[in-house]
Motif scaffolding. Structure first.
Motif, mmCIF file in Angstrom:
data_model
loop_
_atom_site.group_PDB
_atom_site.id
_atom_site.type_symbol
_atom_site.label_atom_id
_atom_site.label_comp_id
_atom_site.label_asym_id
_atom_site.label_seq_id
_atom_site.Cartn_x
_atom_site.Cartn_y
_atom_site.Cartn_z
ATOM 1 N N GLY A 109 0.831 -1.205 0.000
ATOM 2 C CA GLY A 109 0.000 0.000 0.000
ATOM 3 C C GLY A 109 0.857 1.244 0.000
ATOM 4 O O GLY A 109 2.074 1.180 -0.154
ATOM 5 N N SER A 112 -1.429 6.815 3.548
ATOM 6 C CA SER A 112 -2.638 7.526 3.169
ATOM 7 C C SER A 112 -3.398 7.916 4.437
ATOM 8 O O SER A 112 -4.194 7.126 4.946
ATOM 9 C CB SER A 112 -3.487 6.631 2.266
ATOM 10 N N LEU A 114 -5.819 9.770 4.935
ATOM 11 C CA LEU A 114 -7.285 9.758 4.794
ATOM 12 C C LEU A 114 -7.848 8.359 5.014
ATOM 13 O O LEU A 114 -8.934 8.200 5.561
ATOM 14 C CB LEU A 114 -7.695 10.257 3.406
ATOM 15 N N ASP A 115 -7.109 7.340 4.530
ATOM 16 C CA ASP A 115 -7.589 5.971 4.704
ATOM 17 C C ASP A 115 -7.021 5.346 5.969
ATOM 18 O O ASP A 115 -7.112 4.127 6.155
ATOM 19 C CB ASP A 115 -7.192 5.114 3.495
ATOM 20 N N ASP A 116 -6.351 6.171 6.785
ATOM 21 C CA ASP A 116 -5.817 5.692 8.049
ATOM 22 C C ASP A 116 -4.716 4.650 7.849
ATOM 23 O O ASP A 116 -4.607 3.709 8.625
ATOM 24 C CB ASP A 116 -6.955 5.094 8.903
ATOM 25 N N ILE A 117 -3.927 4.814 6.787
ATOM 26 C CA ILE A 117 -2.802 3.912 6.555
ATOM 27 C C ILE A 117 -1.522 4.656 6.900
ATOM 28 O O ILE A 117 -1.129 5.596 6.201
ATOM 29 C CB ILE A 117 -2.751 3.421 5.092
ATOM 30 N N ASP A 148 0.003 10.029 -3.259
ATOM 31 C CA ASP A 148 0.255 9.046 -2.205
ATOM 32 C C ASP A 148 1.535 8.263 -2.470
ATOM 33 O O ASP A 148 2.332 8.022 -1.559
ATOM 34 C CB ASP A 148 -0.920 8.063 -2.100
#
Lengths: 198, 198
Positions: A109, A112, A114-117, A148
Motif C-alpha cells: 500500500g 494515506s 485519509l484511509d488511516d494507513i 500518495d
C-alpha cells in the motif's frame, strides 16, 4: 429461481469483485451455470487450490506457495538491488516487462492519512532489515507517480537514509510512444527538468 | 510470481467471464488473494456447491436444485398461462419485476441460422407437450425485440397454432419514462401502430 438462495449469494460475492457490478455479476454467473463442467467447477477448484496453497512471502510480500517466494529463493536474483513496489500487481507488471533482474519488496500500500494507513501498516521495517541481511546496494523505488505514491517514496527514502544504501526511483518523463500534445502539465514539467544531453 | 502457474490459470479462467478481460481478471484475482478468507474461499465453496446442486428443470428449463423447479412445483403458479423466454436471465428479469404469476418456458436461445441454431436446438417440442399436459390456456411470448427474437416468436406461434392455445406477445411501445426524442424509428412506429384509446 430455485436453488435461488445459493445463486443469489454467488451473484452477491461476484458483484464484490472489482470491475463487476450486480448486473454483470448476474451475467457472469449465468454464463458459468451454462458452462458448468468446462468453467464453473474448474474455477471453483482452482480458487480453492490457490486459496489454500498461495500465501505471502515472508521476506518480500510477493505471493508464494511456500514461506519464501521463488524470487527470494533464487540466487540469480540476489544482485544487490531491490525494487520497492506498492502492490503485487506492480511486481507482476515489472516481471512481465522483464526489465529487472533483482529482488522485490512489496509495501502493501501507500501512506494515506485519509484511509488511516500509516507507516506501521506498510512493510518498511522489514525492508530496513533486508538491507543488512541481504547486503543490498541499491533500493529502487518503483511507486506510482501519484501523490500518495510519491509521499510514500519520500518517507521510505528518509527511513533508509541512516543505512547508507543508495536509494533511486523510476524516472519520470514522456512515455514511449507518447505525444506531447496529449500529456499533462506535470509530466511535461518532469520531462523538461530531467532532460538529458542528446 | 510463485504459485504462478495456478494463479495464471485462475486469471485465464476469470478472463473468460463476460464483462472481464485479461486486465480486469488480474485485478479481480489479486483482490481475491487479498481477501482470501472473506471472499476467495467462500466464493470457491459456493461455486462448487452451486455447480454440484443446481441443474436445469426438466419441465421448463429454469435453474433448479431438483429435477423440477420451485415454480413448476408450485400449484399457485398453475394458472393456465406460460411465459416463453429465451434465457434464464429473462426469467429472472420477469420474476424480479413481480408482474407474472404463471409458469415459464425457457427456450434456451433463439433461432439463428448464422450460429447454426435451428428449431431442434430449442425446447419447442417440450412446450407443445406442456400445453396438453398442463391444460394451458395462453402462451405469452416474451422474447427479445430483436430480429432473432421476433423470428423465433413467429416460428413458435406457427408451431403452436394446431393446438388451439391462445398465443400472445409482449406489447411493443414507448418504454415507461422514455422520451420520444431519444427513441429509434422502429419503436416509434410500433408504438404508433399499437396506439390505444385514451
Amino acid at each position: 429461481m430455485d436453488g435461488h438462495r445459493d445463486i443469489e449469494a454467488l451473484i452477491g460475492l461476484m458483484a464484490r469483485l472489482p470491475g463487476l457490478g450486480p448486473r454483470s455479476a448476474r451475467r457472469a454467473v449465468l454464463h458459468l451455470m451454462k458452462k458448468r463442467d468446462s468453467q464453473l467447477l474448474p474455477l471453483a477448484q482452482l480458487m480453492s487450490d490457490v486459496g489454500r496453497s498461495v500465501r505471502t512471502c515472508l521476506n518480500c510480500g510477493n505471493l508464494s506457495t511456500g514461506d519464501i517466494c521463488n524470487i527470494c529463493n533464487s540466487e540469480k536474483r540476489a544482485n544487490g538491488q531491490v525494487c520497492v513496489v506498492e502492490d503485487v500487481a506492480d511486481l507482476w507488471a515489472m516481471e512481465r516487462a522483464q526489465v529487472f533482474s533483482g529482488r522485490y519488496h512489496v509495501l502493501g500500500g501507500t501512506l494515506s492519512p485519509l484511509d488511516d494507513i500509516g507507516p506501521d501498516d506498510l512493510h518498511i521495517p522489514k525492508l530496513r532489515d533486508r538491507i543488512a541481511a541481504e547486503g543490498l546496494r541499491e533500493v529502487i523505488l518503483a511507486l506510482n507517480a501519484t501523490v500518495d505514491g510519491q509521499t510514500t517514496a519520500h518517507y521510505v527514502a528518509r527511513e533508509l537514509a541512516p543505512t547508507g544504501v543508495t536509494v533511486s526511483s523510476l524516472a519520470q518523463g514522456v512515455p514511449v510512444g507518447g505525444e506531447l500534445d496529449y500529456l499533462d502539465d506535470g509530466t511535461l514539467r518532469a520531462a523538461l527538468s530531467s532532460r538529458k544531453p542528446f
